[in-house]
Design a protein around this motif. Sequence first.
Motif, short mmCIF file in Angstrom:
data_model
loop_
_atom_site.label_atom_id
_atom_site.label_comp_id
_atom_site.label_asym_id
_atom_site.label_seq_id
_atom_site.Cartn_x
_atom_site.Cartn_y
_atom_site.Cartn_z
N GLY A 1 0.84 -1.20 0.00
CA GLY A 1 0.00 0.00 0.00
C GLY A 1 0.86 1.24 0.00
N SER A 2 1.96 1.19 0.75
CA SER A 2 2.87 2.33 0.78
C SER A 2 3.52 2.53 -0.59
CB SER A 2 3.95 2.09 1.84
OG SER A 2 4.94 3.08 1.75
N ALA A 3 3.94 1.43 -1.19
CA ALA A 3 4.67 1.54 -2.46
C ALA A 3 3.76 1.97 -3.61
CB ALA A 3 5.33 0.20 -2.77
N VAL A 4 2.63 1.30 -3.75
CA VAL A 4 1.74 1.60 -4.89
C VAL A 4 1.01 2.91 -4.60
CG1 VAL A 4 -0.24 0.84 -6.22
CG2 VAL A 4 1.41 -0.85 -5.36
N GLY A 5 1.32 3.92 -5.38
CA GLY A 5 0.71 5.23 -5.13
C GLY A 5 0.64 6.03 -6.40
N LEU A 6 0.57 7.34 -6.24
CA LEU A 6 0.50 8.21 -7.42
C LEU A 6 1.74 8.03 -8.29
CD1 LEU A 6 -0.83 11.37 -5.60
CD2 LEU A 6 -2.12 9.86 -7.12
N GLY A 7 2.87 7.73 -7.63
CA GLY A 7 4.11 7.50 -8.37
C GLY A 7 3.98 6.33 -9.33
N SER A 8 3.32 5.27 -8.89
CA SER A 8 3.21 4.07 -9.71
C SER A 8 2.16 4.23 -10.81
CB SER A 8 2.83 2.87 -8.85
OG SER A 8 3.28 3.04 -7.53
N ILE A 9 1.03 4.83 -10.46
CA ILE A 9 -0.09 4.81 -11.41
C ILE A 9 -0.06 5.99 -12.36
CG2 ILE A 9 -2.61 4.78 -11.61
CD1 ILE A 9 -2.69 3.23 -9.04
N ILE B 1 7.28 16.45 4.75
CA ILE B 1 7.21 17.31 3.55
C ILE B 1 6.45 16.60 2.43
CG2 ILE B 1 8.54 18.51 1.77
CD1 ILE B 1 10.85 18.72 3.80
N ILE B 2 6.79 15.32 2.20
CA ILE B 2 6.11 14.60 1.11
C ILE B 2 4.61 14.57 1.35
CG2 ILE B 2 5.78 12.35 0.01
CD1 ILE B 2 8.72 11.86 0.12
N LEU B 3 4.22 14.23 2.58
CA LEU B 3 2.78 14.14 2.85
C LEU B 3 2.10 15.49 2.62
CD1 LEU B 3 0.31 12.57 3.69
CD2 LEU B 3 0.93 12.91 6.09
N THR C 1 8.95 5.38 -5.91
CA THR C 1 7.83 4.46 -6.07
C THR C 1 7.85 3.35 -5.01
OG1 THR C 1 6.53 3.27 -7.70
CG2 THR C 1 8.88 2.88 -7.76
N LEU C 2 9.02 2.98 -4.52
CA LEU C 2 9.04 1.94 -3.48
C LEU C 2 9.12 2.54 -2.08
CD1 LEU C 2 11.16 -0.92 -5.10
CD2 LEU C 2 8.69 -0.68 -4.95
N SER C 3 8.88 3.84 -1.96
CA SER C 3 8.86 4.53 -0.65
C SER C 3 10.15 4.33 0.11
CB SER C 3 7.70 4.02 0.22
OG SER C 3 6.50 4.00 -0.46
N LEU C 4 11.28 4.39 -0.59
CA LEU C 4 12.57 4.15 0.07
C LEU C 4 13.26 5.46 0.40
CD1 LEU C 4 13.79 1.24 -2.20
CD2 LEU C 4 12.77 1.09 0.08
N ALA D 1 -3.34 4.86 0.73
CA ALA D 1 -2.49 3.84 1.36
C ALA D 1 -1.04 4.32 1.46
CB ALA D 1 -2.58 2.53 0.56
N SER D 2 -0.58 5.09 0.48
CA SER D 2 0.79 5.63 0.53
C SER D 2 0.90 6.71 1.61
CB SER D 2 1.19 6.24 -0.81
OG SER D 2 1.24 5.26 -1.79
N ALA D 3 -0.11 7.58 1.66
CA ALA D 3 -0.08 8.68 2.62
C ALA D 3 -0.09 8.14 4.05
CB ALA D 3 -1.27 9.61 2.39
N ILE D 4 -0.83 7.05 4.27
CA ILE D 4 -0.86 6.45 5.61
C ILE D 4 0.57 6.13 6.06
CG2 ILE D 4 -1.47 4.32 6.84
CD1 ILE D 4 -4.15 4.32 5.33
N SER D 5 1.40 5.60 5.14
CA SER D 5 2.75 5.21 5.54
C SER D 5 3.63 6.42 5.85
CB SER D 5 3.41 4.33 4.48
OG SER D 5 3.73 5.07 3.32
N THR D 6 3.41 7.53 5.15
CA THR D 6 4.24 8.71 5.46
C THR D 6 3.85 9.28 6.82
OG1 THR D 6 2.75 10.00 4.07
CG2 THR D 6 4.84 9.47 3.12
N LEU D 7 2.53 9.32 7.10
CA LEU D 7 2.12 9.84 8.42
C LEU D 7 2.59 8.90 9.53
CD1 LEU D 7 0.71 12.00 10.05
CD2 LEU D 7 -1.46 10.81 9.75
N1 PHE Z 1 5.56 5.22 -3.10
C1 PHE Z 1 4.56 6.25 -3.17
C2 PHE Z 1 4.08 6.42 -4.61
O1 PHE Z 1 4.54 5.76 -5.49
C3 PHE Z 1 5.04 7.58 -2.68
C4 PHE Z 1 5.73 7.56 -1.36
C5 PHE Z 1 7.03 7.99 -1.26
C6 PHE Z 1 5.09 7.06 -0.22
C7 PHE Z 1 7.71 7.95 -0.06
C8 PHE Z 1 5.76 7.00 0.99
C9 PHE Z 1 7.08 7.44 1.06
O2 PHE Z 1 3.22 7.22 -4.87
#
Ligand code: PHE
Length: 463
Positions: free
Chosen positions: A23-31, A103-105, A230-233, A322-328
């Motif tokens: 959920g963290s990885a798949v986000g706006l970056g991926s889609i 900042i990202i969130l 994209t992998l939230s690293l 799902a991605s935003a949850i991981s940043t918070l």
């Molecule tokens: N991986 C998320 C995306 O692809 C963005 C993200 C980056 C989420 C860093 C958490 C941490 O949209």
Amino acid sequence: MSAAAPAREFWSSRLGFVLAASGSAVGLGSIWKFPYIAGVNGGGLFVVAYLACIALVAVPIMVAEILLGRETRKAPVGAFRDAAGGSRGWSAVGWVGVATGAIILSYYSVVAGWTLHYAWLGARGALRSADPDAVANLFARVHADPGVNLFWHAVFMVVVTLCVAGGVRRGVERWNRLLMPTLILLMCVLLARATTLDGFGRAVEFVFGLHAQDLTARGLLEALGHAFFTLSLGMGAMITYGSYVARDEDVVSSSVIVSGLDTLISLLACLVVFPITFSFGLAPGAGPGLMFANLPIAFAQMPLGALWAAAFFLLLAVAALASAISTLEVVVAHAIDEIGWSRRRATLLLAGAIALLGVPSALSGGAGLFGAGFTDLTAGLFGPGEGKNWFDFWDWVCANLLLPAGGLGIAVFVAWRMGPAARERAFAQGSGYARWYWLWLWLLRWLVPLAIVAIFVNALGLV
Ligand code: PHE
């Protein structure tokens, strides 16, 4: 930690962890972003280069992050401090991660707000205008409208807050168990629809055809930078999620599954977005507008377009949530571990602060200080006429500087600073891949740092 602090929570099962990390990885970056950059870089070979970056650079870092979390049971700052025997210098790497998460969130939530707004407009049939110009101009209007931006940004932040406030199992994990299957289902429905469009064949050719001449060195480096985002690293999201993983969890195979799923969704997103783009004669390399300005024009002309528009933007909103949850969670877990705040207090106060930090991003589409004004201010940094508004500026700083810096810190720490015996034991624990330890260590020691330095050199325009 005070004596009254509640015991640390764990994921209820391996599936719970894999779903949350995916959920963290798949986000706006991926889609959204992946289809666009794959298109601009000519598809084919770019996709191959991207896959190599995921396998050789990103997966080793993901393993390192999750292991660091699992071993220390701490959010990034505490994880580095404890693993480095109290070193302040290494804790600073964790601090950069926590700050990057905030900042990202703050700006991610503004884009997520657009997806909510569009899903709402789609569901109401408002994207079905007979006049394509009116739909095309919609994004320009939405982008510049402070009221719309602030409203949906606030709505999204409230939803993220509610999800995280429930705790690791009853909040983060439970929501991901709902969101990830929904995301996959929506994706399948949209994909089935896309295969019936005239442009499907052209889209496949565009994304997977080997147009070798289109791949540049810059494109290669873009693939590498995108692999981080994209992998939230690089900001400790995976350290934090790793800190809730059971001791005997197979971290290596979980990392492979999460990266594989993210890559699969990114590729499928191309096969949803490009058939629509081509069938309606739109430009594939339209940048941010590809999603918010162009696709609605196509939806407006499709039978049942309102429904497809609502489904598409809902898919994006779900992925973003799902991605935003991981940043918070990174920021909240930090306050719980280091200051001893209760989860409820940490979530409310920090989400409130991050929502405020996002206000300038919500105002970035206008002519004011954070929009055109900031663009003028930063023009000198990016070359003539190439300034960035507040939103674009921070997105650029995070993706090109802060995340790679965090990734470099994690790789160097785990590969060079961590005790060899503890490192090897951690890698082997619960894993059927213990015999690959040498390869992981070699990648982390040599290839990963070199690749990250290359991103820096490129981002700062040193070559
Ligand atoms: N991986 C998320 C995306 O692809 C963005 C993200 C980056 C989420 C860093 C958490 C941490 O949209």
